[in-house]
Design an enzyme around this catalytic site. Structure first.
Site, PDB file in Angstrom:
ATOM      1  N   GLU A   1     -37.120 -61.215 -36.417  1.00  0.00           N
ATOM      2  CA  GLU A   1     -36.779 -62.131 -36.486  1.00  0.00           C
ATOM      3  C   GLU A   1     -37.652 -62.139 -38.452  1.00  0.00           C
ATOM      4  O   GLU A   1     -36.830 -62.461 -39.473  1.00  0.00           O
ATOM      5  CB  GLU A   1     -37.593 -62.670 -36.152  1.00  0.00           C
ATOM      6  CG  GLU A   1     -37.182 -64.779 -36.256  1.00  0.00           C
ATOM      7  CD  GLU A   1     -37.814 -65.722 -35.858  1.00  0.00           C
ATOM      8  OE1 GLU A   1     -38.081 -66.918 -36.211  1.00  0.00           O
ATOM      9  OE2 GLU A   1     -38.217 -65.889 -34.728  1.00  0.00           O
ATOM     10  N   ASP A   2     -38.193 -61.728 -38.518  1.00  0.00           N
ATOM     11  CA  ASP A   2     -38.889 -61.889 -39.307  1.00  0.00           C
ATOM     12  C   ASP A   2     -39.422 -60.056 -40.507  1.00  0.00           C
ATOM     13  O   ASP A   2     -39.623 -60.255 -41.369  1.00  0.00           O
ATOM     14  CB  ASP A   2     -40.532 -62.293 -39.551  1.00  0.00           C
ATOM     15  CG  ASP A   2     -40.410 -63.412 -39.155  1.00  0.00           C
ATOM     16  OD1 ASP A   2     -39.431 -64.545 -39.212  1.00  0.00           O
ATOM     17  OD2 ASP A   2     -41.530 -63.952 -38.092  1.00  0.00           O
TER      18      ASP A   2
END
Length: 689
Positions: free
Chosen positions: A121-122
């Site tokens: 996600e990051d």
């Protein structure tokens, strides 16, 4: 990060002397309470992955920690340079989440995915890289926890993320375990957010994640989340509760009561561990609302841990013998476990000095499950469960409520409907089990009705539900069901049948409400009326009559079969002479026979001929629908039976009674005729008049 985190030679598995000495086990409850009572120092974790490794080995002594080390190196390198809003290096978040799960006893695959849960996600790490390095299971879990892109979904990103996560949880419950631990750590560090954002996150936690933690049985996470939400959303009540807890410190009678319990059990020869369990903030608040002024023993409970199930009942017997039991407080969740895996005995006893102490009795295994829920069950997909590798994996942790949720979310037309439906579904905090006539079961939320059972069992075919029997008795579709009821649902095969808008007043499950709403939207004018307007009874009368194959022991007498009971062979019968010298034949059990005998009338002996046709009157109870009379008449005709007369009464509350006088070629065909009439859709009972 410490050298131990980056140097394989410094890992705990390479230092057995460190494991033997051991560190003090980290108490999640103490950490959570510290997070509430005051800020904790934001020092870097001393050994990085070391605490996680030790906590994991405490539950799984033979675990291979090399995969955790590799996952940590990937997470640390990919998050390097990223900072949290609190000012800490971002890697502290996946480490803290993993430590929470390790303390609860999660297995290695869960901890590996937890360390990596934010990488896709990051960071620049891709899901394919995770799968290639750590396998399909870790990749599936990481994908399940990863949020959907806000740029693609806009305002619907949050509900769609939860939908994605719940669907993944239906295949692997470990997805939700990581999400709960992730939210717990985020809630612990929520103080750096703006107040309005704190409130928004706390409300979602209250409405969705806390109920999910309750349903998955993860009480250790649920109670701390409740306290953190309580502090944000109800600061005044929280401060009052905090003051109450602080005021009673030092004057707690529970340690003394616990000593008395230990003495009683020791004298009885029962090996048990007795602890005092302080209530968390929300629990104290609830008790204060229920009881008003609190006494010292209200701030906690006594926990008794034993080895075997039988020991639980032995402890209960000693407690109720040596103390005064409060009978209304006794609950047996061992014989009847809660739907979230929870098992314990609950009781309360009064001490000689007037205190009432609540006592929980459970085995150590029950205690593990009570604290960690599904996390304590380990890996439900461990190899060796199935001999055939191609066999579909069966997840013992997938409960009925989750299966229902996965079913209805597919039909939710938009994110708003899903989001509101999810909150409504999770607001149901108890479950019941009802039985189908075929022996199967249906899991439903408490308060569910026959309508909910219909949609749970039949899906959209329940649109044609026209009635129900509960425990053998006909009842309305809006009737509420109780745990253990047997429900038989009566469906119409007429495509014009459909629900009414009033069904929404009785539907409790989201699945039922979505299905009913969808049908009403597609049929704005409603269904074709399933009942005919009230009118005079319709009668069709034939010409045949007489006594059939009944013979009276009275020479030259005319014999007639009574219309009130229509006897047929081999019924026991009695005859009475009426005006004109005719003999009327009744069944012996007919009320008219009792009246005749009470008046002193003499009976005439009657017998049946060996072969002849017979006349009988049957009543068919049914739900009104188009073409019902035609279908019943056709069913009768297929049995080779002649209709002498037929009467249809006006419908009352969609129920219709048909009365038929029939001429059978042979009385032996009566049972088959009645079965054929019962099989007509909409007919729920057929009997002799």
């Amino acid at each position: 990060m410490s050298a131990e985190a980056t140097n394989p030679e410094a890992r705990p598995e390479a230092r057995p002397e460190l494991r033997r000495r051991g560190r003090t086990r980290i108490d999640l409850r103490r950490l959570g309470r510290a997070a509430l009572l005051g800020p904790a120092p934001r020092d870097r974790l001393p050994d990085a992955i070391g605490h996680v490794a030790e906590a994991h080995r405490a539950h799984h002594p033979d675990a291979d920690l090399s995969v955790l080390h590799r996952a940590y190196l990937l997470a640390e390198s990919s998050h390097r340079g990223q900072m949290r809003k609190s000012g800490e290096p971002y890697i502290t978040h996946p480490l803290a989440v993993t430590l929470i799960l390790a303390e609860l006893g999660a297995e290695t695959t869960t901890l590996t995915a937890s360390l990596l849960h934010d990488t896709v996600e990051d960071t620049e790490v891709t899901l394919d890289q995770v799968r290639a390095e750590f396998g399909e299971e870790v990749g599936f879990i990481v994908d399940g926890v990863t949020k959907v892109e806000k740029i693609d979904y806009g305002a619907a990103a949050e509900p769609e993320t939860f939908r994605k996560m719940l669907v993944a949880t239906g295949n692997d419950v470990r997805v939700m375990s990581i999400k709960l631990a992730d939210r717990l750590h985020n809630m612990r560090t929520l103080g750096v957010m703006r107040p309005e954002k704190q409130a928004r996150i706390a409300k979602v936690t209250r409405d969705v994640l806390i109920p999910l933690a309750e349903r998955l049985g993860v009480q250790a996470l649920k109670t701390e989340l409740e306290d953190l939400v309580f502090a944000i959303l109800h600061p005044e009540e929280y401060e009052r509760t905090r003051a109450l807890i602080a005021a009673q410190a030092g004057s707690d009678p529970l340690p003394g009561i616990a000593d008395s319990v230990r003495s009683v059990l020791r004298d009885a020869g029962i090996a048990a561990e007795v602890q005092v369990r302080p209530r968390h903030f929300v629990s104290v608040h609830r008790v204060s609302l229920k009881r008003g002024e609190l006494r010292g023993s209200d701030f906690g409970r006594i926990l008794v841990l034993v080895g075997e199930n039988a020991d639980c009942y032995a402890v209960l017997g000693e407690l109720h013998t040596c103390f005064t039991p409060v009978v209304s407080e006794f609950k047996d969740f061992i014989a009847a476990p809660k739907f979230n895996l929870y098992q314990s005995l609950h009781t309360a006893v009064a001490t000689p000095d007037g205190y009432v102490a609540e006592v929980i009795v459970r085995t150590r295994q029950m205690h593990r499950v009570a604290e960690a829920g599904v996390i304590a069950l380990g890996n439900p997909y461990a190899t060796g469960d199935h001999a055939d590798g191609d066999e579909e994996r069966a997840d013992p942790t997938r409960p009925g409520w989750l299966a229902r949720l996965l079913d209805w979310q597919r039909s939710a037309p938009d994110p708003d409907t899903f989001w509101s439906g999810l909150r409504a579904e999770l607001a149901q905090d108890r479950e019941i089990t009802v039985f189908r006539p075929d022996g199967g079961t249906l899991g439903l939320p408490a308060g569910a009705t026959c309508i909910d059972a219909a949609y749970a069992q039949h899906g959209e075919a329940a649109h044609g539900c026209i009635g129900a029997r509960v425990n053998g008795r006909l009842t309305s579709l809006g009737s509420r069901l109780s745990d253990g009821d047997t429900v038989q649902l009566l469906l119409s095969h007429d495509s014009s049948s459909g629900p009414g808008a009033d069904w929404l007043d009785h539907a409790r499950t989201t699945a039922a409400r979505i299905a009913i709403t969808g049908w009403l939207r597609r049929h704005p004018d409603g269904a074709t009326p399933t009942t005919t307007p009230a009118r005079a009874p319709l009668s069709v009368v034939g010409a045949r009559g007489g006594g059939g194959n009944a013979v009276a022991d009275l020479p030259d007498a005319t014999v007639r079969l009574a219309g009130c009971c229509t006897p047929v062979p081999p019924d026991a019968v009695a005859g009475f002479v009426v005006r004109g010298g005719a003999v009327t034949v009744h069944r012996v059990g007919c009320e008219a026979v009792a009246r005749m005998r009470a008046l002193g009338r003499t009976t005439v002996a009657v017998h049946w001929r060996a072969t002849a046709d017979c006349r009988v009157t049957l009543t068919a109870e049914s739900f009104g629908r188009p073409h019902l009379l035609a279908d019943l008449t056709e069913a009768i005709a297929r049995q080779g039976v002649e209709v002498v007369s037929a009467t249809v009464e006006p419908p009352v509350e969609q129920r219709v009674r048909h009365t038929y006088t029939l001429l059978l070629p042979d009385a032996a065909g009566l049972p088959a005729l009645m079965r054929a009439m019962r099989n007509v859709p909409g007919v729920y009972d057929v009997g002799r008049a």
